[in-house]
Design a protein around this motif. Structure first.
Motif, PDB file in Angstrom:
ATOM      1  N   PRO A 101       0.841  -1.206   0.000  1.00 36.63           N
ATOM      2  CA  PRO A 101       0.000   0.000   0.000  1.00 36.63           C
ATOM      3  C   PRO A 101       0.872   1.251   0.000  1.00 36.63           C
ATOM      4  O   PRO A 101       1.937   1.282   0.622  1.00 36.63           O
ATOM      5  N   LYS A 102       0.428   2.260  -0.700  1.00 37.64           N
ATOM      6  CA  LYS A 102       1.222   3.481  -0.805  1.00 37.64           C
ATOM      7  C   LYS A 102       1.486   4.112   0.552  1.00 37.64           C
ATOM      8  O   LYS A 102       2.537   4.722   0.768  1.00 37.64           O
ATOM      9  N   ASP A 103       0.542   3.940   1.500  1.00 46.14           N
ATOM     10  CA  ASP A 103       0.697   4.568   2.806  1.00 46.14           C
ATOM     11  C   ASP A 103       1.334   3.641   3.843  1.00 46.14           C
ATOM     12  O   ASP A 103       1.428   3.990   5.019  1.00 46.14           O
ATOM     13  N   ASP A 104       1.787   2.436   3.440  1.00 42.45           N
ATOM     14  CA  ASP A 104       2.422   1.521   4.396  1.00 42.45           C
ATOM     15  C   ASP A 104       3.360   0.569   3.657  1.00 42.45           C
ATOM     16  O   ASP A 104       2.966  -0.501   3.222  1.00 42.45           O
ATOM     17  N   SER A 105       4.623   0.953   3.544  1.00 50.63           N
ATOM     18  CA  SER A 105       5.596   0.145   2.795  1.00 50.63           C
ATOM     19  C   SER A 105       6.032  -1.097   3.561  1.00 50.63           C
ATOM     20  O   SER A 105       6.764  -1.935   3.015  1.00 50.63           O
ATOM     21  N   THR A 106       5.618  -1.258   4.824  1.00 52.26           N
ATOM     22  CA  THR A 106       5.977  -2.457   5.579  1.00 52.26           C
ATOM     23  C   THR A 106       5.124  -3.660   5.182  1.00 52.26           C
ATOM     24  O   THR A 106       5.499  -4.808   5.431  1.00 52.26           O
ATOM     25  N   LEU A 107       3.976  -3.408   4.584  1.00 53.78           N
ATOM     26  CA  LEU A 107       3.069  -4.493   4.189  1.00 53.78           C
ATOM     27  C   LEU A 107       3.394  -4.973   2.770  1.00 53.78           C
ATOM     28  O   LEU A 107       2.580  -4.886   1.851  1.00 53.78           O
ATOM     29  N   ALA A 123      -4.098 -10.100   1.496  1.00 55.21           N
ATOM     30  CA  ALA A 123      -4.853 -10.485   2.695  1.00 55.21           C
ATOM     31  C   ALA A 123      -3.987 -11.320   3.628  1.00 55.21           C
ATOM     32  O   ALA A 123      -3.993 -11.115   4.855  1.00 55.21           O
ATOM     33  N   ASP A 124      -3.208 -12.258   3.066  1.00 57.29           N
ATOM     34  CA  ASP A 124      -2.322 -13.082   3.888  1.00 57.29           C
ATOM     35  C   ASP A 124      -1.324 -12.221   4.660  1.00 57.29           C
ATOM     36  O   ASP A 124      -1.016 -12.477   5.829  1.00 57.29           O
ATOM     37  N   LYS A 125      -0.801 -11.194   3.983  1.00 59.44           N
ATOM     38  CA  LYS A 125       0.176 -10.317   4.633  1.00 59.44           C
ATOM     39  C   LYS A 125      -0.469  -9.522   5.766  1.00 59.44           C
ATOM     40  O   LYS A 125       0.114  -9.389   6.849  1.00 59.44           O
ATOM     41  N   VAL A 126      -1.667  -9.003   5.529  1.00 58.29           N
ATOM     42  CA  VAL A 126      -2.377  -8.249   6.573  1.00 58.29           C
ATOM     43  C   VAL A 126      -2.658  -9.146   7.773  1.00 58.29           C
ATOM     44  O   VAL A 126      -2.404  -8.786   8.925  1.00 58.29           O
ATOM     45  N   TRP A 127      -3.181 -10.349   7.525  1.00 62.90           N
ATOM     46  CA  TRP A 127      -3.503 -11.270   8.618  1.00 62.90           C
ATOM     47  C   TRP A 127      -2.240 -11.716   9.362  1.00 62.90           C
ATOM     48  O   TRP A 127      -2.247 -11.816  10.588  1.00 62.90           O
ATOM     49  N   SER A 128      -1.160 -11.980   8.629  1.00 61.96           N
ATOM     50  CA  SER A 128       0.092 -12.403   9.264  1.00 61.96           C
ATOM     51  C   SER A 128       0.622 -11.312  10.185  1.00 61.96           C
ATOM     52  O   SER A 128       1.098 -11.588  11.296  1.00 61.96           O
ATOM     53  N   THR A 129       0.532 -10.068   9.725  1.00 62.68           N
ATOM     54  CA  THR A 129       1.004  -8.939  10.536  1.00 62.68           C
ATOM     55  C   THR A 129       0.154  -8.775  11.790  1.00 62.68           C
ATOM     56  O   THR A 129       0.682  -8.555  12.892  1.00 62.68           O
ATOM     57  N   GLU A 130      -1.149  -8.905  11.641  1.00 64.60           N
ATOM     58  CA  GLU A 130      -2.052  -8.775  12.793  1.00 64.60           C
ATOM     59  C   GLU A 130      -1.807  -9.891  13.807  1.00 64.60           C
ATOM     60  O   GLU A 130      -1.781  -9.645  15.023  1.00 64.60           O
ATOM     61  N   GLU A 131      -1.619 -11.122  13.314  1.00 66.15           N
ATOM     62  CA  GLU A 131      -1.375 -12.246  14.223  1.00 66.15           C
ATOM     63  C   GLU A 131      -0.025 -12.120  14.920  1.00 66.15           C
ATOM     64  O   GLU A 131       0.118 -12.501  16.083  1.00 66.15           O
ATOM     65  N   THR A 132       0.963 -11.598  14.218  1.00 67.05           N
ATOM     66  CA  THR A 132       2.282 -11.400  14.818  1.00 67.05           C
ATOM     67  C   THR A 132       2.185 -10.494  16.046  1.00 67.05           C
ATOM     68  O   THR A 132       2.832 -10.743  17.076  1.00 67.05           O
ATOM     69  N   ARG A 133       1.375  -9.465  15.944  1.00 64.28           N
ATOM     70  CA  ARG A 133       1.183  -8.561  17.096  1.00 64.28           C
ATOM     71  C   ARG A 133       0.326  -9.220  18.174  1.00 64.28           C
ATOM     72  O   ARG A 133       0.609  -9.101  19.372  1.00 64.28           O
ATOM     73  N   ARG A 134      -0.709  -9.928  17.741  1.00 66.79           N
ATOM     74  CA  ARG A 134      -1.678 -10.471  18.692  1.00 66.79           C
ATOM     75  C   ARG A 134      -1.082 -11.523  19.624  1.00 66.79           C
ATOM     76  O   ARG A 134      -1.359 -11.541  20.824  1.00 66.79           O
ATOM     77  N   VAL A 135      -0.255 -12.418  19.084  1.00 70.14           N
ATOM     78  CA  VAL A 135       0.225 -13.548  19.890  1.00 70.14           C
ATOM     79  C   VAL A 135       1.506 -13.248  20.656  1.00 70.14           C
ATOM     80  O   VAL A 135       1.999 -14.109  21.387  1.00 70.14           O
ATOM     81  N   ARG A 136       2.035 -12.055  20.523  1.00 70.24           N
ATOM     82  CA  ARG A 136       3.322 -11.758  21.171  1.00 70.24           C
ATOM     83  C   ARG A 136       3.265 -11.995  22.685  1.00 70.24           C
ATOM     84  O   ARG A 136       4.160 -12.628  23.265  1.00 70.24           O
ATOM     85  N   GLN A 137       2.242 -11.509  23.328  1.00 70.61           N
ATOM     86  CA  GLN A 137       2.147 -11.676  24.777  1.00 70.61           C
ATOM     87  C   GLN A 137       2.021 -13.157  25.151  1.00 70.61           C
ATOM     88  O   GLN A 137       2.646 -13.612  26.112  1.00 70.61           O
ATOM     89  N   ARG A 138       1.247 -13.910  24.390  1.00 75.63           N
ATOM     90  CA  ARG A 138       1.103 -15.342  24.647  1.00 75.63           C
ATOM     91  C   ARG A 138       2.436 -16.060  24.484  1.00 75.63           C
ATOM     92  O   ARG A 138       2.777 -16.952  25.279  1.00 75.63           O
ATOM     93  N   LEU A 139       3.176 -15.689  23.463  1.00 79.20           N
ATOM     94  CA  LEU A 139       4.481 -16.313  23.242  1.00 79.20           C
ATOM     95  C   LEU A 139       5.465 -15.959  24.351  1.00 79.20           C
ATOM     96  O   LEU A 139       6.264 -16.801  24.782  1.00 79.20           O
TER      97      LEU A 139
END
Length: 255
Positions: A101-107, A123-139
């Protein structure tokens, strides 16, 4: 005053025969040069034509990818220069490009174009990024160490669904498509005790079972000069948890 015969001969013009021979000697090198140069020029023109056509194909593929993404997700994307892959004798190949995306070069994600159409993994990239943040505390709670590394990748490429704006949330998508979605978790541990790492692997398998998707855990750690790799899919994970398989049986050791 007498004029010598030699002087007169020296001043005489060239005969017609001599002139013809001289012209022939000049023409022959030109003909030889043209004989060799013409094929080279033709080859250069053909190669140049193919190169120009290829560059036009690249530019068209890039423009088509950009238009496709913007229409599909209703936002502006940057598409880097595509690369042609998989082509060969009687093989068409396809174009691969990195986009974001033009406004987010990390994706950054992959988009490809072939004769069958355009596919992307936004979509896979968006979901992977969201899950990476979500499970950090659990990990963090499972690993109990500061310098472990992990990577999450969601793969929906087995799902023959047209994912477009607005993107569904991952849980809803998994509940709809179940085992057609692959959830991969890779972990590199800094701990070196086998029993401790086995315990962490069991906890990570239970974590992955919370998702109703297909899953794969890849867990790595080092023990002195040995490197351990445990790779567990959904089915083997279930068998490990019910005691049908022991972790030591799938612990691959590289020395």
């Amino acid at each position: 005053m007498k004029v010598s015969i030699n002087s007169r001969r020296g001043s005489l013009p060239m005969s017609k025969k001599q002139s013809k021979l001289s012209k022939t000697n000049v023409v022959k090198p030109r003909k030889v040069l043209l004989l060799f140069a013409t094929p080279l020029i033709l080859v250069a023109m053909i190669v140049g034509g193919f190169y120009i056509k290829f560059q036009l194909d690249v530019a068209n593929a890039q423009a088509d990818m950009k238009e496709y993404l913007q229409n599909k997700y209703r936002q502006e994307f940057v598409v880097e220069k595509p690369e042609h892959k998989g082509g060969g004798l009687a093989v068409e190949g396809y174009f691969d490009a990195i986009a974001y995306p033009k406004d987010d070069s990390t994706l950054k994600f992959v988009v490809n174009k072939s004769s069958s159409g355009i596919l992307d993994r936004y979509a896979d990239k968006v979901w992977s990024t969201e899950e990476t943040r979500r499970v950090r505390q659990r990990l963090d709670e499972i690993m109990l160490e500061n310098d472990y590394k992990y990577h999450i990748e969601i793969g929906s490429y087995l799902v023959r669904a047209d994912i477009r704006y607005p993107l569904p949330d991952l849980d809803s998508f998994i509940n709809k498509h179940n085992k057609s979605v692959l959830y991969t978790l890779e972990v590199d541990s800094s701990g070196d005790k086998k029993e401790t790492n086995y315990s962490k692997v069991l906890s990570l398998i239970r974590l992955l079972r919370e998702k109703n998707s297909d899953s794969r855990l890849i867990y790595r750690w080092s023990d002195g000069d040995s490197k351990h790799i445990i790779s567990v899919g959904r089915v083997d994970g279930d068998r490990i948890l019910d005691g049908s398989i022991e972790l030591k049986d799938i612990d691959r050791v590289i020395r």
